[in-house]
Design an enzyme around this catalytic site. Sequence first.
Site, PDB file in Angstrom:
ATOM      1  N   HIS A  72      40.432  40.924  66.292  1.00  0.00           N
ATOM      2  CA  HIS A  72      41.021  39.504  65.485  1.00  0.00           C
ATOM      3  C   HIS A  72      41.275  39.003  64.416  1.00  0.00           C
ATOM      4  CE1 HIS A  72      37.120  38.514  68.093  1.00  0.00           C
ATOM      5  NE2 HIS A  72      36.048  39.441  67.371  1.00  0.00           N
ATOM      6  N   ASP A 244      38.386  47.464  69.943  1.00  0.00           N
ATOM      7  CA  ASP A 244      38.030  48.661  69.405  1.00  0.00           C
ATOM      8  C   ASP A 244      36.722  48.254  70.286  1.00  0.00           C
ATOM      9  OD1 ASP A 244      37.009  46.262  68.009  1.00  0.00           O
ATOM     10  OD2 ASP A 244      36.753  48.104  65.792  1.00  0.00           O
TER      11      ASP A 244
HETATM   12  O1  LIG Z   1      35.015  41.763  64.823  1.00  0.00           O
HETATM   13  C1  LIG Z   1      34.307  42.745  65.270  1.00  0.00           C
HETATM   14  C2  LIG Z   1      34.235  42.899  67.194  1.00  0.00           C
HETATM   15  O2  LIG Z   1      33.827  41.406  67.392  1.00  0.00           O
HETATM   16  C3  LIG Z   1      34.162  43.500  64.858  1.00  0.00           C
HETATM   17  O3  LIG Z   1      33.737  45.117  65.438  1.00  0.00           O
HETATM   18  C4  LIG Z   1      35.940  44.554  65.135  1.00  0.00           C
HETATM   19  O4  LIG Z   1      36.208  45.144  65.653  1.00  0.00           O
HETATM   20  C5  LIG Z   1      35.686  45.525  63.194  1.00  0.00           C
HETATM   21  O5  LIG Z   1      35.072  47.131  63.844  1.00  0.00           O
HETATM   22  P1  LIG Z   1      34.907  48.176  63.177  1.00  0.00           P
HETATM   23  O6  LIG Z   1      35.840  48.323  62.715  1.00  0.00           O
HETATM   24  O7  LIG Z   1      33.568  47.780  61.993  1.00  0.00           O
HETATM   25  O8  LIG Z   1      33.883  48.918  64.201  1.00  0.00           O
END
Ligand SMILES: O=C(CO)[C@@H](O)[C@H](O)COP(=O)(O)O
Length: 491
Positions: A72, A244
Amino acid sequence: MALVAGVDSSTQSCKVVIRDAETGALVRSGRASHPEGTEVHPKHWWTALEEALAQAGGLDDVAAVAVGGQQHGMVVLDEQGEVIRPALLWNDSRSAPAARDLIAELGDPVTEDTPRSGDGAAAWAQAIGSVPVASITVTKLRWLRDAEPENAARVAAVALPHDWLSWRLAGYGPGSDLTTLATDRSDASGTGYWSPFTEDYRRDLLVLGLGHDAVLPRVVAPWEAAHVVDRPGGPLLVGPGAGDNAAAALGLGMRSGDVALSIGTSGVVSAVASEPIADPSGMVTGFADATGRYLPLTATLNASRVLDAAARMLGVDHAGLSALALSAPAGAEGLVMVPYLEGERTPNRPEATGALHGLRLANTTPANLARAAVEGMLCGQADGLDALRAQGVPVERIQLIGGGAQSEAVRRIAPSVLGLDVSVPAPGEYVADGAARQAAWVLAARASGAGEGSTHPAWEATSVEVHRSPAVPAVREQYAAVRELTGVRPA
Ligand SMILES: O=C(CO)[C@@H](O)[C@H](O)COP(=O)(O)O
Ligand SMILES: Nc1ncnc2c1ncn2[C@@H]1O[C@H](COP(=O)(O)OP(=O)(O)O)[C@@H](O)[C@H]1O
């Protein structure tokens, strides 16, 4: 032996794994930190990637690489391909009012001849599979349009963290043709202007957010090279990459019935599905995965950092926090933490603060406070699991991953809060592993010319430790009783 590399450019750090493309055996790895904050200039991700790659011995002998990344984040580029301003990350909540505006506007009747339902949330869910909250890219673009109109006017292309890094890895950057940007369907599905129902961009929604059209990264197939870099020793293939959570699903080899619980900066409960999901309540986002399927998920803003904060308050390290939490009884003698330390996204309460409830002289002990932090964080994830079930997602096996999975207290308390056994795969970097697996897929598909008919390589499954303990419903009951009783952060 062909080597492939996988990258996890996550919120707090960048991790690289280099694996044997055939067997999946780990050959080398590296890691570097990202700066703190919810607004980060992408150049810092690039520096961290260079450092992690150098630690991992570089890419000279690697045939294919793919990048998984935090979802995002708003990377805005001008006509020359220069980054216009630091990226607003997924956990930056300043675009919460913009999310509300966008929801209202999609519910508005456009003209008398083209009435809409009046329910903007349902309209968004039908359009893109998700209801916008402050995390979703389109709300950040709307914030930019309203708060920094001069910057918004300069936007010629919008990218995400993983596709900007893949672009740089392929040798592109300022001065490059913007149409060389590429991404994958999993990360595109978190923008707010890509539809999992049509597998295409909704440019009208991009324009609704940003105020004008812009170049968007080409969405390439899961097995297709996004970029091919010519090198003297042979080409370097750069895979499409992924968000991720989708990369983690690939790394874990998730099937129907599997649920991943990731305790990183975000707390994510995700599952693979064969059909797209549209939840008008906004609890579950209907994202796509990195294999051609779908990845309904819930994501909280508060997970591993709740544990970090509790350890800080108690003046202990993670091992100390875990020992304290495990020394207290289930339910922390009535002490309940609502962990909305960063506001919250699921449920959508961006302006909330956290709260401690049930304080009594008899229960104010370090052990109970530690236990309340672990239980409160896990109760938020249990709510996410319920929301997935409510969308008809089968929940048979839970796999616990992310930095928070290193906490013994989290591993041992999770089954009693979630009411299910919890499998903990061997410690590893499952997002980076998924990206490496995608790189191996791209390499094999290109070598065989199989394209659409190809599948990702069947690497050996990792060992798993299963945690069991009886459900303690009282923990969730006392949490549910106070979940709404939180403060409001000062303006
Ligand atoms: O916003 C989301 C999923 O929609 C989060 O899962 C980000 O993708 C960040 O992930 P991490 O760095 O906390 O693993
Ligand atoms: N033993 C542990 N107990 C609890 N939390 C931990 C432990 N080890 C690491 N963490 C936390 O995990 C987080 C990093 O996890 P990670 O999944 O890499 O996050 P992200 O993907 O958001 O960058 C940090 O907040 C860190 O403090």
